[in-house]
Design a protein around this motif. Structure first.
Motif, mmCIF file in Angstrom:
data_model
loop_
_atom_site.group_PDB
_atom_site.id
_atom_site.type_symbol
_atom_site.label_atom_id
_atom_site.label_comp_id
_atom_site.label_asym_id
_atom_site.label_seq_id
_atom_site.Cartn_x
_atom_site.Cartn_y
_atom_site.Cartn_z
ATOM 1 N N GLU A 188 30.818 22.118 67.489
ATOM 2 C CA GLU A 188 31.981 22.286 66.388
ATOM 3 C C GLU A 188 31.554 23.247 65.529
ATOM 4 N N ILE A 189 30.158 23.081 65.189
ATOM 5 C CA ILE A 189 29.612 24.198 64.264
ATOM 6 C C ILE A 189 29.456 25.399 64.835
ATOM 7 N N ASN A 190 28.961 25.766 65.966
ATOM 8 C CA ASN A 190 28.672 26.911 66.666
ATOM 9 C C ASN A 190 29.947 27.675 66.895
ATOM 10 N N ARG A 191 30.887 26.749 67.179
ATOM 11 C CA ARG A 191 32.375 27.653 67.345
ATOM 12 C C ARG A 191 32.760 28.228 66.112
ATOM 13 N N PHE A 192 32.605 27.312 64.867
ATOM 14 C CA PHE A 192 33.258 27.816 63.696
ATOM 15 C C PHE A 192 32.244 29.112 63.166
ATOM 16 N N ILE A 193 30.846 29.162 63.583
ATOM 17 C CA ILE A 193 30.214 30.357 63.148
ATOM 18 C C ILE A 193 30.750 31.560 64.092
ATOM 19 N N GLU A 194 30.917 31.195 65.080
ATOM 20 C CA GLU A 194 31.263 32.440 66.126
ATOM 21 C C GLU A 194 32.868 33.018 65.413
ATOM 22 N N GLU A 195 33.617 32.116 65.351
ATOM 23 C CA GLU A 195 35.078 32.413 64.689
ATOM 24 C C GLU A 195 34.934 33.026 63.464
ATOM 25 N N PHE A 196 33.908 32.587 62.526
ATOM 26 C CA PHE A 196 33.550 33.133 61.055
ATOM 27 C C PHE A 196 33.110 34.637 61.104
ATOM 28 N N PRO A 213 23.348 33.921 63.794
ATOM 29 C CA PRO A 213 23.001 32.585 63.278
ATOM 30 C C PRO A 213 23.792 31.445 64.318
ATOM 31 N N MET A 214 23.248 30.361 64.420
ATOM 32 C CA MET A 214 23.749 29.350 65.304
ATOM 33 C C MET A 214 22.868 27.951 64.762
ATOM 34 N N VAL A 215 23.237 26.940 65.367
ATOM 35 C CA VAL A 215 22.630 25.527 65.275
ATOM 36 C C VAL A 215 22.057 25.361 66.707
ATOM 37 N N GLU A 216 21.097 24.519 66.757
ATOM 38 C CA GLU A 216 20.359 24.362 68.082
ATOM 39 C C GLU A 216 19.740 22.990 68.001
ATOM 40 N N GLU A 217 19.607 22.230 69.095
ATOM 41 C CA GLU A 217 18.923 21.092 69.038
ATOM 42 C C GLU A 217 17.332 21.352 69.388
ATOM 43 N N LYS A 218 16.303 20.804 68.608
ATOM 44 C CA LYS A 218 14.952 21.158 68.842
ATOM 45 C C LYS A 218 14.469 19.773 68.534
ATOM 46 N N ASP A 219 13.823 19.114 69.771
ATOM 47 C CA ASP A 219 12.905 17.829 69.674
ATOM 48 C C ASP A 219 13.923 17.011 68.965
ATOM 49 N N GLY A 220 15.151 16.888 69.499
ATOM 50 C CA GLY A 220 16.069 15.788 69.001
ATOM 51 C C GLY A 220 16.598 15.819 67.790
ATOM 52 N N VAL A 221 16.492 17.003 67.159
ATOM 53 C CA VAL A 221 16.852 17.442 65.702
ATOM 54 C C VAL A 221 17.914 18.680 65.753
ATOM 55 N N LEU A 222 18.950 18.617 65.275
ATOM 56 C CA LEU A 222 19.658 19.773 65.133
ATOM 57 C C LEU A 222 19.142 20.644 63.890
ATOM 58 N N MET A 223 18.994 21.896 64.182
ATOM 59 C CA MET A 223 18.168 23.062 63.236
ATOM 60 C C MET A 223 19.014 24.238 63.173
ATOM 61 N N GLY A 224 18.836 24.745 62.005
ATOM 62 C CA GLY A 224 19.529 26.020 61.949
ATOM 63 C C GLY A 224 18.592 27.235 62.711
ATOM 64 N N VAL A 225 19.431 28.110 63.295
ATOM 65 C CA VAL A 225 18.586 28.994 64.234
ATOM 66 C C VAL A 225 19.152 30.575 63.991
ATOM 67 N N LEU A 226 18.197 31.522 63.855
ATOM 68 C CA LEU A 226 18.723 32.742 64.113
ATOM 69 C C LEU A 226 18.135 33.335 65.267
ATOM 70 N N CYS A 227 19.035 33.703 66.112
ATOM 71 C CA CYS A 227 18.705 33.918 67.637
ATOM 72 C C CYS A 227 18.574 35.472 67.639
ATOM 73 N N CYS A 228 17.318 36.250 67.844
ATOM 74 C CA CYS A 228 17.285 37.430 68.110
ATOM 75 C C CYS A 228 16.925 38.286 69.522
ATOM 76 N N GLN A 229 17.400 39.228 69.611
ATOM 77 C CA GLN A 229 16.936 40.022 70.943
ATOM 78 C C GLN A 229 15.995 41.139 70.411
ATOM 79 N N ILE A 230 14.868 41.167 70.824
ATOM 80 C CA ILE A 230 13.865 42.376 70.305
ATOM 81 C C ILE A 230 13.508 43.013 71.319
ATOM 82 N N ALA A 231 13.344 44.433 71.111
ATOM 83 C CA ALA A 231 13.035 45.401 72.113
ATOM 84 C C ALA A 231 11.441 45.886 72.022
#
Length: 371
Positions: free
Chosen positions: A233-241, A270-288
């Motif tokens: 639900e958080i990721n869906r909101f961020i995408e729509e935002f 930006p998004m949220v993602e599970e890491k080792d059983g904990v929900l964390m804030g994430v900036l997901c980047c693609q780098i060249a």
């Protein structure tokens, strides 16, 4: 001709103006009064110099320097600190910003400028003969310049210099439905910035008196399991935002730092993602291309600003409706000592390209430096 106006030092009865070859390793723009402070007190310790002093050195007769540029005047200060935290060797550079911009101009762009000047000369010549109306095509005829070819060449040259582009080729065949420019981007790999999340939700209606207006102080913390239940639900909101202009590059459309970082980091979402059983804030980047240590620190600092005062602040002020917990507020940043950013990056394989399954372990470099 317009009068040239600039700020510069004038040395009284100078007996020599010896020079040394200089290579600028990094350009740093200073805001507010920072440039004036550095210019007027060059022998005082400077945090911007201390942070980048590994970039300044002498080698084979070449001075590798930093160039500090004033955001207001465009003047600059060239510094080679010899390992110190102050401007041990320095030189004031008037109109440094204009020099930098001129350095970026290609030969094709200069030729285009000459063509414009020739067209203006032609129009002025004919205007003195009584002509007042001109067709662009007529002015171009007297320049003997193929403007389309010139523009395509200029675009291709600029693209070839970018660190995220593998090749750029053009042809001026004027064939309908045939491409004039073919551009191939370099392959990218993923780099993620993880940081702790802080999520609160509306208090239980049965335990709260609704006679008083509710404030965020009354909100209750979500535990790890509850936070994970809100991930989609958080990721869906961020995408729509997200704004329409963020579709391809995400938050990189707002990046205004070092140009090399802007080219290397193709996108940042930006998004949220599970890491080792904990929900964390994430900036997901693609780098060249790999970021240098200094570029990585600058980009992390920029993301901290976005998390604290940019997109993170905008998100935390908007309630996200969830099926299980009602309205929640998601904080990508907080001012506690526990808040820090960790990175995770795909490992590159020189033989086969980027291996999507292999990742480097997260480091512990915080936003403020080494943890």
């Amino acid at each position: 001709m317009k009068k040239l106006k600039l700020n510069c030092p004038l040395h009284h009865k100078a007996y020599s103006h010896d020079t040394v070859q200089v290579e600028v390793e990094k350009v740093i723009t200073l805001y507010g009064s920072r440039f004036q402070q550095m210019r007027d007190h060059p022998l005082e310790d400077c945090p911007e110099i201390a942070q980048h002093k590994d970039l300044m050195y002498m080698a084979e007769g070449v001075a590798h320097c930093l160039l500090f540029v004033d955001s207001k005047t465009g003047d600059g200060l060239l510094v080679e600190a010899e390992g110190y935290d102050y401007a041990r060797n320095s030189h004031f550079v008037p109109n440094a910003k204009a020099i930098l911009e001129n350095n970026e101009i290609t030969n094709e762009e200069r030729q285009l400028h000459r063509t414009i000047m020739a067209m203006a000369d032609r129009a002025a010549e004919l205007a003195h003969k009584g002509e007042e109306d001109f067709q662009l095509s007529d002015l171009l005829m007297h320049t003997e310049t193929d403007v389309n070819a010139l523009l395509l060449t200029a675009v291709a040259v600029v693209l070839r210099e970018r660190q995220d582009i593998e090749s750029a080729n053009f042809s001026v065949l004027n064939i309908p439905c045939q491409p004039d420019l073919r551009v191939k981007a370099k392959p990218t790999r993923e780099m993620k910035f993880f940081s702790p999340l802080h999520i609160v939700h509306e208090p239980d209606a049965a335990a709260y008196s609704w006679d008083e207006p509710i404030s965020e102080m009354d909100y209750e913390e979500l535990n790890d399991a509850e936070m994970l239940a809100c991930k989609d639900e958080i990721n869906r909101f961020i995408e729509e935002f997200a704004e329409p202009e963020e579709e391809n590059r995400g938050l990189m459309v707002y990046f205004n730092g070092t140009a090399s970082i802007d080219e290397k980091v193709v996108s940042a979402f930006p998004m949220v993602e599970e890491k080792d059983g904990v929900l964390m804030g994430v900036l997901c980047c693609q780098i060249a291309a790999d970021l240098t240590e200094a570029e990585l620190e600058e980009f992390r600092s920029w993301w901290e600003g976005q998390a604290a005062d940019g997109v993170g602040e905008s998100l935390e002020q908007r309630e996200i409706q969830t099926a299980e917990f009602g309205g929640i507020l998601v904080h990508f940043w907080d001012d506690s000592d526990d808040w820090k950013v960790q990175t995770q990056m795909q490992e590159s394989n020189p033989d086969t390209g980027f291996e999507e399954e292999e990742v480097l372990e997260m480091d512990d470099i915080s936003m403020g430096g080494m943890a």
